[in-house]
Each structure stands twice: as structure tokens, then as C-alpha cells.
Design a protein around this motif. Structure first.
Motif, PDB file in Angstrom:
ATOM      1  N   GLU A  27       0.811  -1.216   0.000  1.00  0.00           N
ATOM      2  CA  GLU A  27       0.000   0.000   0.000  1.00  0.00           C
ATOM      3  C   GLU A  27       0.845   1.267   0.000  1.00  0.00           C
ATOM      4  OE1 GLU A  27      -2.958   0.180   3.044  1.00  0.00           O
ATOM      5  OE2 GLU A  27      -3.586  -1.889   2.683  1.00  0.00           O
ATOM      6  N   HIS A  28       1.937   1.238   0.754  1.00  0.00           N
ATOM      7  CA  HIS A  28       2.756   2.446   0.842  1.00  0.00           C
ATOM      8  C   HIS A  28       3.380   2.802  -0.511  1.00  0.00           C
ATOM      9  CE1 HIS A  28       5.830  -0.644   1.670  1.00  0.00           C
ATOM     10  NE2 HIS A  28       6.658   0.203   1.095  1.00  0.00           N
ATOM     11  N   TYR A  29       3.463   1.845  -1.427  1.00  0.00           N
ATOM     12  CA  TYR A  29       3.984   2.129  -2.764  1.00  0.00           C
ATOM     13  C   TYR A  29       3.127   3.208  -3.433  1.00  0.00           C
ATOM     14  CZ  TYR A  29       5.190   1.590  -7.671  1.00  0.00           C
ATOM     15  OH  TYR A  29       5.564   1.831  -8.957  1.00  0.00           O
ATOM     16  N   ALA A  30       1.812   3.041  -3.385  1.00  0.00           N
ATOM     17  CA  ALA A  30       0.909   4.013  -4.008  1.00  0.00           C
ATOM     18  C   ALA A  30       1.099   5.407  -3.410  1.00  0.00           C
ATOM     19  CB  ALA A  30      -0.540   3.562  -3.859  1.00  0.00           C
ATOM     20  N   LYS A  31       1.287   5.482  -2.088  1.00  0.00           N
ATOM     21  CA  LYS A  31       1.520   6.776  -1.448  1.00  0.00           C
ATOM     22  C   LYS A  31       2.841   7.382  -1.891  1.00  0.00           C
ATOM     23  CE  LYS A  31      -0.288   5.932   2.940  1.00  0.00           C
ATOM     24  NZ  LYS A  31      -0.125   6.017   4.387  1.00  0.00           N
ATOM     25  N   ASP A  32       3.892   6.560  -1.874  1.00  0.00           N
ATOM     26  CA  ASP A  32       5.222   7.048  -2.251  1.00  0.00           C
ATOM     27  C   ASP A  32       5.287   7.471  -3.714  1.00  0.00           C
ATOM     28  OD1 ASP A  32       6.068   6.512   0.306  1.00  0.00           O
ATOM     29  OD2 ASP A  32       7.116   4.661  -0.223  1.00  0.00           O
ATOM     30  N   MET A  33       4.528   6.826  -4.558  1.00  0.00           N
ATOM     31  CA  MET A  33       4.602   7.067  -5.996  1.00  0.00           C
ATOM     32  C   MET A  33       3.503   7.998  -6.504  1.00  0.00           C
ATOM     33  SD  MET A  33       7.265   5.343  -6.504  1.00  0.00           S
ATOM     34  CE  MET A  33       7.450   5.228  -8.260  1.00  0.00           C
ATOM     35  N   LYS A  34       2.726   8.584  -5.601  1.00  0.00           N
ATOM     36  CA  LYS A  34       1.557   9.369  -5.983  1.00  0.00           C
ATOM     37  C   LYS A  34       1.841  10.400  -7.073  1.00  0.00           C
ATOM     38  CE  LYS A  34      -2.197  12.097  -4.167  1.00  0.00           C
ATOM     39  NZ  LYS A  34      -2.762  12.775  -3.026  1.00  0.00           N
ATOM     40  N   ASN A  35       2.901  11.152  -6.966  1.00  0.00           N
ATOM     41  CA  ASN A  35       3.202  12.183  -7.965  1.00  0.00           C
ATOM     42  C   ASN A  35       4.482  11.882  -8.743  1.00  0.00           C
ATOM     43  OD1 ASN A  35       0.987  13.925  -7.320  1.00  0.00           O
ATOM     44  ND2 ASN A  35       2.048  14.368  -5.414  1.00  0.00           N
ATOM     45  N   PHE A  36       4.842  10.612  -8.820  1.00  0.00           N
ATOM     46  CA  PHE A  36       6.075  10.195  -9.477  1.00  0.00           C
ATOM     47  C   PHE A  36       5.761   9.742 -10.896  1.00  0.00           C
ATOM     48  CE2 PHE A  36       9.562   7.070 -10.149  1.00  0.00           C
ATOM     49  CZ  PHE A  36      10.629   7.924  -9.966  1.00  0.00           C
ATOM     50  N   ASN A  37       6.364  10.389 -11.871  1.00  0.00           N
ATOM     51  CA  ASN A  37       6.161  10.034 -13.272  1.00  0.00           C
ATOM     52  C   ASN A  37       7.517   9.989 -13.967  1.00  0.00           C
ATOM     53  OD1 ASN A  37       3.133  10.106 -13.579  1.00  0.00           O
ATOM     54  ND2 ASN A  37       3.508  12.127 -12.717  1.00  0.00           N
ATOM     55  N   VAL A  38       7.943   8.808 -14.367  1.00  0.00           N
ATOM     56  CA  VAL A  38       9.232   8.672 -15.038  1.00  0.00           C
ATOM     57  C   VAL A  38       9.212   7.423 -15.926  1.00  0.00           C
ATOM     58  CG1 VAL A  38      10.379   7.352 -13.207  1.00  0.00           C
ATOM     59  CG2 VAL A  38      11.731   8.811 -14.682  1.00  0.00           C
ATOM     60  N   THR A  39       9.939   7.514 -17.038  1.00  0.00           N
ATOM     61  CA  THR A  39      10.144   6.357 -17.895  1.00  0.00           C
ATOM     62  C   THR A  39      11.630   6.024 -17.878  1.00  0.00           C
ATOM     63  OG1 THR A  39      10.346   7.781 -19.836  1.00  0.00           O
ATOM     64  CG2 THR A  39       8.175   6.817 -19.404  1.00  0.00           C
ATOM     65  N   VAL A  40      11.939   4.736 -17.785  1.00  0.00           N
ATOM     66  CA  VAL A  40      13.325   4.276 -17.707  1.00  0.00           C
ATOM     67  C   VAL A  40      13.565   3.281 -18.839  1.00  0.00           C
ATOM     68  CG1 VAL A  40      15.060   3.119 -16.296  1.00  0.00           C
ATOM     69  CG2 VAL A  40      13.278   4.502 -15.192  1.00  0.00           C
ATOM     70  N   GLN A  41      14.554   3.556 -19.663  1.00  0.00           N
ATOM     71  CA  GLN A  41      14.954   2.634 -20.727  1.00  0.00           C
ATOM     72  C   GLN A  41      16.221   1.925 -20.286  1.00  0.00           C
ATOM     73  OE1 GLN A  41      13.554   1.949 -24.011  1.00  0.00           O
ATOM     74  NE2 GLN A  41      14.977   0.275 -23.626  1.00  0.00           N
ATOM     75  N   TRP A  42      16.224   0.614 -20.382  1.00  0.00           N
ATOM     76  CA  TRP A  42      17.386  -0.209 -20.066  1.00  0.00           C
ATOM     77  C   TRP A  42      17.954  -0.786 -21.346  1.00  0.00           C
ATOM     78  CZ3 TRP A  42      19.083  -1.242 -15.030  1.00  0.00           C
ATOM     79  CH2 TRP A  42      18.240  -0.825 -13.995  1.00  0.00           C
ATOM     80  N   LYS A  43      19.288  -0.745 -21.477  1.00  0.00           N
ATOM     81  CA  LYS A  43      19.992  -1.400 -22.572  1.00  0.00           C
ATOM     82  C   LYS A  43      21.186  -2.106 -21.965  1.00  0.00           C
ATOM     83  CE  LYS A  43      18.585   1.848 -26.130  1.00  0.00           C
ATOM     84  NZ  LYS A  43      19.038   2.731 -27.209  1.00  0.00           N
ATOM     85  N   ILE A  44      21.086  -3.411 -21.866  1.00  0.00           N
ATOM     86  CA  ILE A  44      22.128  -4.217 -21.240  1.00  0.00           C
ATOM     87  C   ILE A  44      22.648  -5.177 -22.299  1.00  0.00           C
ATOM     88  CG2 ILE A  44      22.720  -5.729 -19.331  1.00  0.00           C
ATOM     89  CD1 ILE A  44      20.081  -4.704 -17.992  1.00  0.00           C
ATOM     90  N   GLY A  45      23.759  -4.815 -22.915  1.00  0.00           N
ATOM     91  CA  GLY A  45      24.243  -5.608 -24.047  1.00  0.00           C
ATOM     92  C   GLY A  45      23.149  -5.679 -25.090  1.00  0.00           C
ATOM     93  N   PRO A  46      22.792  -6.884 -25.535  1.00  0.00           N
ATOM     94  CA  PRO A  46      21.733  -7.016 -26.544  1.00  0.00           C
ATOM     95  C   PRO A  46      20.313  -7.019 -25.958  1.00  0.00           C
ATOM     96  CG  PRO A  46      22.665  -9.160 -26.081  1.00  0.00           C
ATOM     97  CD  PRO A  46      23.464  -8.153 -25.281  1.00  0.00           C
ATOM     98  N   ILE A  47      20.208  -6.901 -24.648  1.00  0.00           N
ATOM     99  CA  ILE A  47      18.919  -6.967 -23.960  1.00  0.00           C
ATOM    100  C   ILE A  47      18.399  -5.548 -23.737  1.00  0.00           C
ATOM    101  CG2 ILE A  47      17.729  -7.771 -21.884  1.00  0.00           C
ATOM    102  CD1 ILE A  47      20.249  -9.665 -21.537  1.00  0.00           C
ATOM    103  N   SER A  48      17.134  -5.336 -24.019  1.00  0.00           N
ATOM    104  CA  SER A  48      16.546  -4.023 -23.760  1.00  0.00           C
ATOM    105  C   SER A  48      15.192  -4.203 -23.095  1.00  0.00           C
ATOM    106  CB  SER A  48      16.395  -3.219 -25.062  1.00  0.00           C
ATOM    107  OG  SER A  48      15.482  -3.861 -25.921  1.00  0.00           O
ATOM    108  N   GLY A  49      14.741  -3.142 -22.506  1.00  0.00           N
ATOM    109  CA  GLY A  49      13.438  -3.137 -21.863  1.00  0.00           C
ATOM    110  C   GLY A  49      13.208  -1.785 -21.235  1.00  0.00           C
ATOM    111  N   TYR A  50      11.984  -1.544 -20.847  1.00  0.00           N
ATOM    112  CA  TYR A  50      11.705  -0.261 -20.208  1.00  0.00           C
ATOM    113  C   TYR A  50      10.703  -0.422 -19.079  1.00  0.00           C
ATOM    114  CZ  TYR A  50       7.436   0.017 -23.085  1.00  0.00           C
ATOM    115  OH  TYR A  50       6.228  -0.230 -23.678  1.00  0.00           O
ATOM    116  N   GLN A  51      10.701   0.590 -18.230  1.00  0.00           N
ATOM    117  CA  GLN A  51       9.766   0.679 -17.116  1.00  0.00           C
ATOM    118  C   GLN A  51       9.057   2.025 -17.198  1.00  0.00           C
ATOM    119  OE1 GLN A  51      13.138   0.029 -14.375  1.00  0.00           O
ATOM    120  NE2 GLN A  51      11.706  -1.261 -13.231  1.00  0.00           N
TER     121      GLN A  51
END
Length: 84
Positions: A27-51
Motif C-alpha cells: 500500500e505504501h507504494y501508491a503513497k510514495d509514488m503518488k506524484n512520481f512520473n518517469v520512464t526508464v529505458q534499459w539497454k544491457i548488451g543485446p537486452i533491452s526493456g523499459y519501465q
């Protein structure tokens, strides 16, 4: 797929899944993240992904890239990436 790449991919997939589980479970995640907006791109060698963190919502994709991420994390060396 090389053994190093498979190990890093497995760890990366687990990290993303664990973050998703954390976002749904605590539950505390929702409180902590209430106004948090970010996109994260990962590139690890040939592996990619985002959050995507959008207020109290979280999503991710593996083997995809997102346009104009707020944060880009890159590591070409799978041996170093595996240590984190």
C-alpha cells in the motif's frame, strides 16, 4: 544465446517482475509514488526493456524500447551487468 546473456536476461526479467509485484502488493507504494512520473529505458548488451512509473501505476516491457525516456541506463558489458 550465450550463458552470460541468459543469466543477465533472467535477472533483468526477475527485477522487472519483482517491481511489478511490489507495486501491486504494498500500500505504501501508491503513497510514495503518488506524484512520481518517469520512464526508464534499459539497454544491457543485446537486452533491452523499459519501465513506466506513472503516479501509482507501474508497467514494463522486455525486448522493447520507449521513445524519449526520462532515464537511460546502458551497460555493454554483460559480466559487469551480471554483478549488479
Amino acid at each position: 544465446m550465450q550463458n552470460k546473456e541468459l543469466q543477465v536476461r533472467t535477472l533483468f526479467e526477475k527485477m522487472l517482475a519483482d517491481t511489478e509485484e511490489y507495486a501491486r502488493t504494498y500500500e505504501h507504494y501508491a503513497k510514495d509514488m503518488k506524484n512520481f512520473n518517469v520512464t526508464v529505458q534499459w539497454k544491457i548488451g543485446p537486452i533491452s526493456g523499459y519501465q513506466v512509473y506513472k503516479e501509482s501505476e507501474y508497467s514494463h516491457e522486455i525486448d522493447k524500447e520507449i521513445e524519449n525516456p526520462d532515464v537511460l541506463i546502458e551497460c555493454d558489458d554483460l559480466i559487469i551487468a551480471r554483478q549488479f
